[in-house]
Motif scaffolding. Structure first.
Motif, mmCIF file in Angstrom:
data_model
loop_
_atom_site.group_PDB
_atom_site.id
_atom_site.type_symbol
_atom_site.label_atom_id
_atom_site.label_comp_id
_atom_site.label_asym_id
_atom_site.label_seq_id
_atom_site.Cartn_x
_atom_site.Cartn_y
_atom_site.Cartn_z
ATOM 1 N N ILE A 217 38.346 -16.731 -2.040
ATOM 2 C CA ILE A 217 37.225 -17.322 -1.278
ATOM 3 C C ILE A 217 36.106 -16.290 -1.095
ATOM 4 O O ILE A 217 36.350 -15.091 -1.222
ATOM 5 C CB ILE A 217 37.745 -17.804 0.118
ATOM 6 N N HIS A 218 34.880 -16.761 -0.847
ATOM 7 C CA HIS A 218 33.775 -15.890 -0.426
ATOM 8 C C HIS A 218 33.726 -15.913 1.101
ATOM 9 O O HIS A 218 33.697 -16.990 1.686
ATOM 10 C CB HIS A 218 32.419 -16.418 -0.906
ATOM 11 N N LEU A 219 33.679 -14.742 1.739
ATOM 12 C CA LEU A 219 33.604 -14.695 3.209
ATOM 13 C C LEU A 219 32.501 -13.755 3.691
ATOM 14 O O LEU A 219 32.373 -12.638 3.189
ATOM 15 C CB LEU A 219 34.923 -14.182 3.807
ATOM 16 N N THR B 182 32.502 -7.216 -9.744
ATOM 17 C CA THR B 182 31.129 -7.275 -10.251
ATOM 18 C C THR B 182 30.419 -8.530 -9.775
ATOM 19 O O THR B 182 29.214 -8.638 -9.880
ATOM 20 C CB THR B 182 31.126 -7.323 -11.792
ATOM 21 N N ASP B 183 31.195 -9.518 -9.249
ATOM 22 C CA ASP B 183 30.686 -10.865 -9.010
ATOM 23 C C ASP B 183 30.256 -11.432 -10.376
ATOM 24 O O ASP B 183 30.476 -10.807 -11.411
ATOM 25 C CB ASP B 183 29.540 -10.865 -8.001
ATOM 26 N N GLY B 184 29.659 -12.606 -10.391
ATOM 27 C CA GLY B 184 29.289 -13.208 -11.675
ATOM 28 C C GLY B 184 28.131 -12.465 -12.335
ATOM 29 O O GLY B 184 27.352 -11.792 -11.660
ATOM 30 N N ALA C 280 37.808 -7.189 -9.164
ATOM 31 C CA ALA C 280 38.444 -7.992 -8.110
ATOM 32 C C ALA C 280 37.693 -9.258 -7.707
ATOM 33 O O ALA C 280 38.186 -10.033 -6.879
ATOM 34 C CB ALA C 280 38.690 -7.125 -6.877
ATOM 35 N N HIS C 281 36.510 -9.457 -8.264
ATOM 36 C CA HIS C 281 35.819 -10.730 -7.984
ATOM 37 C C HIS C 281 34.736 -10.996 -9.023
ATOM 38 O O HIS C 281 33.808 -10.213 -9.176
ATOM 39 C CB HIS C 281 35.180 -10.727 -6.592
ATOM 40 N N THR C 282 34.882 -12.116 -9.718
ATOM 41 C CA THR C 282 33.840 -12.499 -10.668
ATOM 42 C C THR C 282 33.884 -14.010 -10.891
ATOM 43 O O THR C 282 34.745 -14.711 -10.352
ATOM 44 C CB THR C 282 33.986 -11.726 -12.002
ATOM 45 N N HIS C 283 32.893 -14.469 -11.610
ATOM 46 C CA HIS C 283 32.858 -15.860 -12.073
ATOM 47 C C HIS C 283 32.604 -15.698 -13.567
ATOM 48 O O HIS C 283 31.452 -15.709 -14.003
ATOM 49 C CB HIS C 283 31.732 -16.637 -11.384
ATOM 50 N N VAL C 284 33.661 -15.476 -14.313
ATOM 51 C CA VAL C 284 33.495 -14.956 -15.672
ATOM 52 C C VAL C 284 32.659 -15.866 -16.585
ATOM 53 O O VAL C 284 31.830 -15.360 -17.346
ATOM 54 C CB VAL C 284 34.846 -14.517 -16.288
HETATM 55 ZN ZN LIG Z 1 31.129 -14.687 -6.101
#
Ligand SMILES: [Zn+2]
Length: 661
Positions: free
Chosen positions: A215-217, A303-305, A66-70
């Motif tokens: 967005i990052h919050l 996983t985030d980036g 649900a959140h990454t910077h591939v």
């Molecule tokens: Zn991030």
């Protein structure tokens, strides 16, 4: 009458991950084209062109990251064990400014997709630059993604200004809207890297095209503290006030949110991406996910980036989410395996606002699914008394390497652990080559304090020459009397509290780096404003005219970060701190403009007063003439130049530019 379909997966333990957590033991999934047409007993009515026997295996929805910077898969392991701002502003952003191009993004995306397919991910939410390159590479790899184009208030690798990046986001959304695999979106990076105007414009853009917003919050405590200080409220109500929640928001992190904020997120149908590894690794904390689920929020796992994780393994992430919720609450019943796996599938799809397409195995959803081998040594035996045992098997014992087959949108992306849409060997080699280029760049930067200063932005070469002298004065009164008298004309004056941190380096040639914080004081001694600056100065004096020195300052940068940021970023060999009460005058004496400082040293403490007299100069002759006038001025103050005052006390002010003729 028997219905027909293209593919039938049979004899599987089917985990539907639907609302009631339906599990079919030894059953089937029927697929036609890109969609699931039937699951469980209904699927057994179908006749298929191809049948795959999944005995001893689980068929379940593909995992949703649900959140990454591939594309940051290419920056995996670039810089670790640093605080968030040093990591982000000191390493990630400078390297991104230098290297991130459409080709870099394409390669990074393919590398990240290969890794995610291998670990059973079929859908992810991305946020990066050149997002059209992410979208192209993702679609070619056959994965589903929410691709969000980053918008920041400062220049990015793909846009010179925020207006440019917003135009880029609009263009990207227009072109990719309606794609079978890609949902385009705008991504205002975070409240602290955006202006209210950016947040509003991005929300309007998302509403206009009916796409989500990423967005990052509330990632760190610092972010919340700063929001309270500058806006008088924490992050969630502030972004809400900017109209952000008019859009379908996917918010990554939400680590530091209180109950009221969680309710506000729920009310606005904001999806949350929980990133346990990244939050732990960067020391951000642990998001209150058990409470979020209790309040009914849609929470997924990300996983985030790869630069802050350092892998994209959703099995690991899901297990960590479950364990962490128990560890921080002291309650082993918090976030059971079943709920953790729901977050990694259905919850993630809901948080991304794409649950009409993916996240469960149900007729009508797209065929996004994985086949997991439960017959590995680390996963036997299995108990079937408790219906939830299967979830525990997946979450606590299975590994990403147990994923055998992966399908997305009805297309196989991996069969028997072989990738079908990406060439692993080629990706490995290309990624190694890219890493060598980045290594060369960073190694070159690390040897020079100046290069590192330039890399964090804002440093300007501001060579200025000045004559200056320091001296002890017998009394402050005598100096004040001269200033009040007729011999000098005062143009302006100020009073401040000055904190200087001097850093030196193993290589003396690097010079001194000074972090200076000035607190301006009013007549009552109260702080009215503050500023911070960084100055890099050479060690050597240009020339001395008796005790009057000609000095040169070299580089100057506004200090946008904390003293701790710079200390950790520059890693100086030694530090020393000077704190003083300074009164400063710009005055004219015998037709020459001088700055006069009257200082009382507070730390290290010292009795008495010091003065510093300085004037900018443009030529050696001018310097010599001014040195003579300074000597006269000093006589009025009842003192003479004293070059024995310690080096750390010497402050080399940077003024306008000039070259010494
Ligand atoms: Zn991030």
């Amino acid at each position: 009458m028997t219905a027909t379909c293209d593919l039938l997966l049979t004899n599987a333990i089917v985990l539907t991950m639907d609302e009631t957590f339906t599990v079919h033991a030894s059953s089937s999934v029927a697929i036609a084209g890109e969609s699931i047409v039937a699951v469980g007993p209904d699927a057994q009515m179908y006749e298929a062109v191809e049948t795959v026997d999944c005995r001893g295996r689980v068929v379940m929805p593909g995992l949703v990251n649900a959140h990454t910077h591939v594309p940051m898969a290419l920056l995996r392991g670039l810089a670790d064990d640093l605080r968030l701002d040093v990591w982000l502003m000191g390493y990630m952003m400078p390297v991104e400014r230098e290297f991130v191009s459409p080709d870099f993004v394409r390669l990074g995306t393919r590398l990240g997709c290969a890794e995610m397919i291998r670990s059973g991910v079929t859908c992810f939410a991305d946020m990066y630059y050149f997002e059209e390159a992410v979208a192209e590479a993702t679609a070619a790899a056959g994965m589903r993604a929410l691709c969000a184009q980053t918008v920041l208030r400062f220049p990015t690798p793909d846009a010179a200004s925020y207006e440019d990046s917003l135009a880029r986001a609009r263009d990207f959304i227009e072109r990719w809207r309606g794609h079978a695999l890609i949902v385009p979106a705008p991504a205002p990076h975070a409240p602290y890297t955006c202006t209210p105007d950016i947040l509003r414009s991005c929300a309007e853009l998302a509403v206009e095209f009916d796409v989500p917003l990423h967005i990052h919050l509330s990632e760190t405590e610092l972010e919340v503290e700063e929001s309270r200080r500058t806006h008088g409220m924490p992050v969630v109500p502030w972004v809400k006030k900017q109209g952000l929640f008019d859009a379908k928001v996917l918010a990554a992190h939400c680590v530091h949110v209180d109950d009221g904020e969680m309710r506000a997120l729920k009310h606005a149908n904001v999806g949350v991406a929980h990133n346990p590894t990244s939050n732990l690794k960067l020391g951000a904390g642990v998001a209150p996910v058990a409470r979020m689920l209790e309040l009914g929020l849609n929470v997924g796992i990300g996983t985030d980036g790869a630069a802050s994780n350092n892998d994209l393994d959703m099995f690991e992430e899901t297990r960590l989410a479950a364990l962490l919720a128990k560890g921080v609450s002291g309650d082993p019943t918090a976030l059971p395996a079943r709920d953790a796996l729901a977050m990694a599938t259905r919850g993630g799809a809901r948080a991304m606002h794409t649950d009409h397409l993916t996240g469960t195995l149900e007729a009508g959803k797209r065929a996004d699914l994985i086949v997991v081998d439960l017959d590995r040594l680390h996963n036997v035996p299995a108990f079937r008394r408790d219906p939830n045992g299967i979830y525990a098997q997946i979450v606590y014992a299975s590994k990403s390497t147990d994923v055998v087959d992966v399908m997305c949108n009805g297309r196989w992306l991996m069969r028997d652990r072989t990738l079908l849409t990406l060439d692993e060997a080629e990706l490995r080699e290309a990624a190694r080559l890219e890493a060598r280029r980045v290594d060369v760049f960073l190694s070159g930067r690390e040897i020079s304090v100046l290069q590192k200063l330039v890399a964090v932005g804002g440093a300007v070469e501001q060579e200025s020459f000045e004559v200056q002298v320091k001296a002890r004065v017998p009394s402050a009164e005598q100096v004040l009397a001269v200033i009040a008298g007729k011999a000098v004309t005062v143009i302006r004056s100020s009073h401040y509290h000055q904190y200087d941190t001097y850093w030196s380096f193993d290589d003396a040639e690097q010079g001194w780096l000074r972090y200076r914080e000035d607190e301006f004081l009013d007549e009552a001694g109260k702080v009215t404003s503050a500023r911070a600056r960084l100055t890099l100065t050479g060690r050597t004096r240009e020339e001395a005219f008796g005790a009057v020195l000609l000095s040169r300052s070299r580089y100057f940068a506004p200090a946008a970060h904390s003293v701790r940021f710079y200390r950790e970023y520059f890693r100086p060999a030694a530090e020393h701190v000077v704190e003083k009460d300074r009164r400063r005058w710009l005055l004219v004496y015998r037709g020459v403009e001088f700055y006069l400082h009257l200082d009382r040293l507070l730390n290290p403490p010292s009795d008495g007063y010091f003065i510093e007299v300085k004037s900018r100069t443009w030529s050696r002759r001018d310097a010599r003439d001014k040195a003579a006038v300074i000597a006269e001025l000093l006589a009025l103050f009842g003192t003479s130049p004293d070059d024995t005052i310690s080096d750390g006390y010497v402050t080399l002010a940077a003024g306008g530019t000039g070259s010494l003729g």
